[in-house]
Write an enzyme that holds these catalytic residues in place. Sequence first.
Site, PDB file in Angstrom:
ATOM      1  N   LYS A 173       0.597  -0.992  -0.198  1.00 51.19           N
ATOM      2  CA  LYS A 173       0.193  -0.329   0.393  1.00 51.19           C
ATOM      3  C   LYS A 173       0.822   1.430   0.054  1.00 51.19           C
ATOM      4  O   LYS A 173       1.213   1.222   0.776  1.00 51.19           O
ATOM      5  CB  LYS A 173      -0.870   0.338   0.937  1.00 51.19           C
ATOM      6  CG  LYS A 173      -2.748   0.662   0.923  1.00 51.19           C
ATOM      7  CD  LYS A 173      -2.162   2.029   0.702  1.00 51.19           C
ATOM      8  CE  LYS A 173      -1.694   2.924   2.219  1.00 51.19           C
ATOM      9  NZ  LYS A 173      -0.924   4.526   1.578  1.00 51.19           N
ATOM     10  N   CYS A 281      13.993  10.496   6.078  1.00 48.94           N
ATOM     11  CA  CYS A 281      13.723  10.398   7.835  1.00 48.94           C
ATOM     12  C   CYS A 281      15.622  10.041   8.557  1.00 48.94           C
ATOM     13  O   CYS A 281      15.527  10.095   9.410  1.00 48.94           O
ATOM     14  CB  CYS A 281      13.321   8.677   7.825  1.00 48.94           C
ATOM     15  SG  CYS A 281      14.521   8.149   7.236  1.00 48.94           S
TER      16      CYS A 281
HETATM   17  P1  NAD Z   1       1.773   8.853   7.134  1.00 45.98           P
HETATM   18  O1  NAD Z   1       2.337   8.701   8.264  1.00 45.98           O
HETATM   19  O2  NAD Z   1       1.189  10.463   6.775  1.00 45.98           O
HETATM   20  O3  NAD Z   1       2.508   7.931   5.748  1.00 45.98           O
HETATM   21  C1  NAD Z   1       2.631   6.645   5.738  1.00 45.98           C
HETATM   22  C2  NAD Z   1       1.355   5.936   5.215  1.00 45.98           C
HETATM   23  O4  NAD Z   1       0.291   5.851   5.808  1.00 45.98           O
HETATM   24  C3  NAD Z   1       1.079   5.940   3.901  1.00 45.98           C
HETATM   25  O5  NAD Z   1       0.900   4.761   2.974  1.00 45.98           O
HETATM   26  C4  NAD Z   1      -0.002   7.123   4.213  1.00 45.98           C
HETATM   27  O6  NAD Z   1      -1.209   6.479   2.685  1.00 45.98           O
HETATM   28  C5  NAD Z   1      -0.538   5.899   5.360  1.00 45.98           C
HETATM   29  N1  NAD Z   1      -1.663   6.865   6.528  1.00 45.98           N
HETATM   30  C6  NAD Z   1      -1.818   7.955   6.402  1.00 45.98           C
HETATM   31  N2  NAD Z   1      -2.282   8.270   7.833  1.00 45.98           N
HETATM   32  C7  NAD Z   1      -2.834   7.020   7.986  1.00 45.98           C
HETATM   33  C8  NAD Z   1      -3.981   6.930   8.746  1.00 45.98           C
HETATM   34  N3  NAD Z   1      -4.592   8.270   9.451  1.00 45.98           N
HETATM   35  N4  NAD Z   1      -4.080   5.526   9.170  1.00 45.98           N
HETATM   36  C9  NAD Z   1      -3.565   4.403   8.841  1.00 45.98           C
HETATM   37  N5  NAD Z   1      -3.080   4.928   7.149  1.00 45.98           N
HETATM   38  C10 NAD Z   1      -2.526   6.425   7.093  1.00 45.98           C
HETATM   39  O7  NAD Z   1       4.119   9.424   6.206  1.00 45.98           O
HETATM   40  P2  NAD Z   1       3.967  10.195   4.770  1.00 45.98           P
HETATM   41  O8  NAD Z   1       4.161  12.489   5.405  1.00 45.98           O
HETATM   42  O9  NAD Z   1       4.146   9.671   3.810  1.00 45.98           O
HETATM   43  O10 NAD Z   1       6.194  10.700   5.364  1.00 45.98           O
HETATM   44  C11 NAD Z   1       6.797  11.322   5.752  1.00 45.98           C
HETATM   45  C12 NAD Z   1       7.336  10.748   7.645  1.00 45.98           C
HETATM   46  O11 NAD Z   1       7.821   9.189   7.369  1.00 45.98           O
HETATM   47  C13 NAD Z   1       8.760  11.352   8.106  1.00 45.98           C
HETATM   48  O12 NAD Z   1       7.941  11.169   9.429  1.00 45.98           O
HETATM   49  C14 NAD Z   1       9.445  10.317   7.942  1.00 45.98           C
HETATM   50  O13 NAD Z   1      10.528  10.559   9.303  1.00 45.98           O
HETATM   51  C15 NAD Z   1       8.747   9.267   7.828  1.00 45.98           C
HETATM   52  N6  NAD Z   1      10.138   7.933   7.467  1.00 45.98           N
HETATM   53  C16 NAD Z   1      10.768   7.341   8.114  1.00 45.98           C
HETATM   54  C17 NAD Z   1      11.626   6.155   7.698  1.00 45.98           C
HETATM   55  C18 NAD Z   1      11.966   5.234   8.499  1.00 45.98           C
HETATM   56  O14 NAD Z   1      12.599   4.403   8.195  1.00 45.98           O
HETATM   57  N7  NAD Z   1      12.084   5.366   9.348  1.00 45.98           N
HETATM   58  C19 NAD Z   1      11.657   6.203   5.997  1.00 45.98           C
HETATM   59  C20 NAD Z   1      11.404   7.208   5.773  1.00 45.98           C
HETATM   60  C21 NAD Z   1      10.172   8.355   6.558  1.00 45.98           C
END
Ligand code: NAD
Length: 498
Positions: A173, A281
């Site tokens: 997803k 990240c």
């Molecule tokens: P996000 O948490 O908004 O979304 C991530 C995924 O979760 C997406 O597929 C999204 O559709 C889904 N999602 C969003 N809201 C949701 C909800 N309420 N319920 C269920 N699913 C939901 O993150 P983003 O903005 O896409 O990415 C940026 C974030 O990811 C930053 O916080 C970054 O630090 C983090 N990140 C972490 C790593 C790591 O390995 N630690 C790597 C890359 C990015």
Amino acid sequence: MKKIEHFIGGNFTSITSKETSLVYNPATGENIAEVSLGNESCINQAVESAKVAFQKWSLETPLNRARKMFKLKEIVETRKDDLAKLITLEHGKTFDDALGEVGRGLEVIEFACGIPSHLAGNFTSDVGTAVDSWSDYRPIGICAGITPFNFPVMVPLWMFPIAIACGNCFILKPSERDPSSTSMLAEMVLEAGIPPGVLNVVNGGKSAVDAILSHPDIGSVSFVGSTPIAHYVYHEAAKYGKKVQAMGGAKNHMVVMPDADMDLVSDSIMGSVFGSAGERCMAISVVVPVGQETGEIIRKNIISKIENLKIGPGIDPSSEMGPLVTKDHLNKVRQYIDKGVQEGAELVVDGRNFSLQGYENGYFLGGSFFDHVNTNMSIYKEEIFGPVMSMVRANDFNDALDMVNKHEYGNGTAIFTSDGGVARKFSNECQIGMVGINVPIPVPVAYHSFGGWKRSVFGGHGVYGMEAVRFYTRLKTITGRWPAGKSSGAQYTFPSNN
Ligand code: NAD
């Protein structure tokens, strides 16, 4: 307008998705595509397709699965420019940076090519009289992955190549903000001869995620994204008895000792704070100079570098930094800069008024630099995920280490110094998962594993590398007796070697 559909059972399909979301080119602000948002029924269909595929795929020899991985590697390598162009188009990062992302994803496919040895178990003869015992790693069945916007190719590649090489089928997803490059990957998987249904892509947001978390036939969930959602995914998936690994957000500190090479420091700050517009990240967002003089040198060295950053569309080869991913995200980052000013930090370079001729509707922001930030400010405590650097000055090494350790996030950190003893003490004592010594973005290579500590991770295993092989498999241990021998009567004591 381009439609981005789910990829289920080897076909693009719009099944039962009525809801859609718009995808934009962040450099121009133009709406370029519409993506279907999947629901429970889409996830059910993807699971059914995966269940059918699993019956044969799990029986393929590991060597044959590895051969498909070699083919996939070739295809991704040949078409890496196509993937990178799509990343740049929908995410906004520069083309070279996008190519780097594809390259790091490819390394995970390369690791998956070695799956026959990664899956090797162990055997002990004579654990008892005529009794042998052996353990090996079997697939889970159906695994799912939920990925963020910031690496639409690399993060999916952190997950599914190893999962499917282990004999599982996978439901991915991706982020609804930049889904096209992930769809292209799914086509490549099919082209590599990996049977339909082994990898399925269901686009969407919360409804699709919730359907994954509660589906009884999905055995494991890998999540990468922000901390609040990682926390939610971890709890929900565990509630339904799944294996779960959930990587969250970050606030990565770079500690600079007075003896560091200051040219290396300023170049490292520029790349790690402003590369990919800070939407990594593992981006550095807090610089911690030790000693007032160190802070003054950094400040003097980087002001003009930030002011002269070449900001432009990712397709322009001269751009060093592209736009932010969406208008909402741009507004969020701007609000953080406003907040930093209100909280009393010194805004030394203000990127808020940046505008680019010909790209006035793009989601561009200039690089920003706050000095004299303190640890109570929200710009220090919270993840901004944009091109904003905060400098928090430390009196001595212990102050700096303490600051790193007290932060709620523990994804990455770096120390710059020419003293091996100090570097060693820092890397041993910091409460952080990935540590760089004179390396600003210490993202582990594919044959190590990636994972933070504290509220940057929930769950047991890191992603990719051997941690992933363990995550995507179940241990089976068999104890056998040959010859079977004649029964000497029922034994009611616990068998032991005594
Ligand atoms: P996000 O948490 O908004 O979304 C991530 C995924 O979760 C997406 O597929 C999204 O559709 C889904 N999602 C969003 N809201 C949701 C909800 N309420 N319920 C269920 N699913 C939901 O993150 P983003 O903005 O896409 O990415 C940026 C974030 O990811 C930053 O916080 C970054 O630090 C983090 N990140 C972490 C790593 C790591 O390995 N630690 C790597 C890359 C990015």
